[in-house]
Design an enzyme around this catalytic site. Structure first.
Site, PDB file in Angstrom:
ATOM      1  N   ILE A 196       0.853  -1.201   0.000  1.00 19.20           N
ATOM      2  CA  ILE A 196       0.000   0.000   0.000  1.00 19.20           C
ATOM      3  C   ILE A 196       0.882   1.242   0.000  1.00 19.20           C
ATOM      4  O   ILE A 196       0.750   2.123  -0.852  1.00 19.20           O
ATOM      5  CB  ILE A 196      -0.967  -0.012   1.193  1.00 19.20           C
ATOM      6  CG1 ILE A 196      -1.963  -1.164   1.041  1.00 19.20           C
ATOM      7  CG2 ILE A 196      -1.709   1.328   1.292  1.00 19.20           C
ATOM      8  CD1 ILE A 196      -2.873  -1.355   2.236  1.00 19.20           C
ATOM      9  N   TYR A 197       1.802   1.303   0.952  1.00 20.91           N
ATOM     10  CA  TYR A 197       2.760   2.411   0.982  1.00 20.91           C
ATOM     11  C   TYR A 197       3.597   2.440  -0.293  1.00 20.91           C
ATOM     12  O   TYR A 197       3.780   3.491  -0.915  1.00 20.91           O
ATOM     13  CB  TYR A 197       3.671   2.257   2.202  1.00 20.91           C
ATOM     14  CG  TYR A 197       4.869   3.179   2.212  1.00 20.91           C
ATOM     15  CD1 TYR A 197       4.731   4.513   2.562  1.00 20.91           C
ATOM     16  CD2 TYR A 197       6.147   2.701   1.886  1.00 20.91           C
ATOM     17  CE1 TYR A 197       5.832   5.358   2.583  1.00 20.91           C
ATOM     18  CE2 TYR A 197       7.241   3.541   1.906  1.00 20.91           C
ATOM     19  CZ  TYR A 197       7.089   4.870   2.252  1.00 20.91           C
ATOM     20  OH  TYR A 197       8.172   5.705   2.264  1.00 20.91           O
ATOM     21  N   GLY A 198       4.079   1.266  -0.712  1.00 24.82           N
ATOM     22  CA  GLY A 198       4.930   1.199  -1.897  1.00 24.82           C
ATOM     23  C   GLY A 198       4.225   1.681  -3.148  1.00 24.82           C
ATOM     24  O   GLY A 198       4.819   2.360  -3.986  1.00 24.82           O
ATOM     25  N   SER A 235       1.843   3.878  -3.323  1.00 27.12           N
ATOM     26  CA  SER A 235       1.707   5.335  -3.283  1.00 27.12           C
ATOM     27  C   SER A 235       3.009   6.015  -3.672  1.00 27.12           C
ATOM     28  O   SER A 235       3.015   7.042  -4.363  1.00 27.12           O
ATOM     29  CB  SER A 235       1.250   5.791  -1.882  1.00 27.12           C
ATOM     30  OG  SER A 235       2.273   5.619  -0.914  1.00 27.12           O
TER      31      SER A 235
END
Length: 251
Positions: free
Chosen positions: A156-158, A160
């Site tokens: 999820i972070y990656g 973004s």
């Protein structure tokens, strides 16, 4: 204006309490920067950050800024540029989120994406336009190696950061020849308050090391900076590794 070594005399840190942003500001103040704007949510932490930088001899000002309120970005950045030229804009805000919780609560995942990507797109475009209007300047965008290849542990972070990285590269191409340049910085896991308590990953780095790499990148006129530099080769290998292999690795 920047000095003969391409180091800024004035800078705006979007994400005024970011440890990487403040480490970079301290390093650039030591190299001659004299005007610093810290943009962030009004808070005692933002005030303390400004006081710490003032103690180093810089003229430090603060401005209210919220990545999740893009409708207010133009007014916030407009206030800064109305006070005079800005040599460097450092886009340093972002959140890690919590992968396990965010998978179960989609609205939390959306908040990560809105902060790291849509908020950054809005602020980045406004900053780029202002820099172009004054005819010079640099936009430094803090991306992450996590955006280079999807990983089970932080996709999820990656994702973004992958969107932000692609945006920043394209913006740099759009601004080529205008007197404004974009530098993308891709650090590994950075040991900060935000990452406290998380397992330490290979090639972990520090805010100070990222700040050093940013200064060197500015001096060299780099478009992309890896921190540490060996990650350029490591991520190239991971980018081309078969998915079946990656699924077996503890990533």
């Amino acid at each position: 204006m920047t000095d003969a070594l391409a180091l800024p005399k004035s800078l705006l840190v979007l994400g005024g309490t970011s440890e990487i942003g403040l480490a970079t500001a301290r390093r650039l103040i030591a190299r001659g920067a004299r005007t610093v704007w810290l943009a962030g949510r009004p808070s005692p932490a933002l005030d303390r950050a400004a006081e710490d930088l003032r103690a180093l001899g810089a003229d430090v000002r603060t401005v209210g800024f919220d990545a999740l309120d893009p409708a207010a970005h133009e007014a916030a950045l407009g206030k800064v540029f109305a006070e005079g030229p800005v040599d460097l804009v450092l886009l340093a805000f972002g959140v890690l989120g919590d992968q396990a919780h965010d998978e179960r609560e989609p609205l939390r995942a959306v908040r990560v994406a809105q902060t790291n990507y849509t908020g950054a797109v809005c602020a980045g475009l406004i900053a780029a336009s202002a820099l172009q209007s004054q005819g010079h300047g640099s936009l430094v965008v803090l991306s992450a190696t996590a955006g280079e290849r999807a990983r089970r542990a932080d996709f999820i972070y990656g994702s973004s950061k992958a969107g932000l990285d692609t945006f920043a590269q394209g913006l740099g191409d759009a601004l080529y020849g205008t007197g404004v340049r974009v530098m993308v910085v891709r650090p590994a896991f950075v040991r900060t308050r935000m990452t406290a308590g998380r397992p330490r990953e290979p090639f972990a780095t520090t805010p100070q090391a990222v700040a050093t790499a940013i200064e060197l990148g500015l001096r060299r006129g780099s478009e992309t900076v890896w921190v540490p530099g060996v990650l350029r080769l490591v991520t190239a290998a991971l980018r081309h590794a078969p998915r079946a292999l990656l699924r077996r690795l503890p990533l």
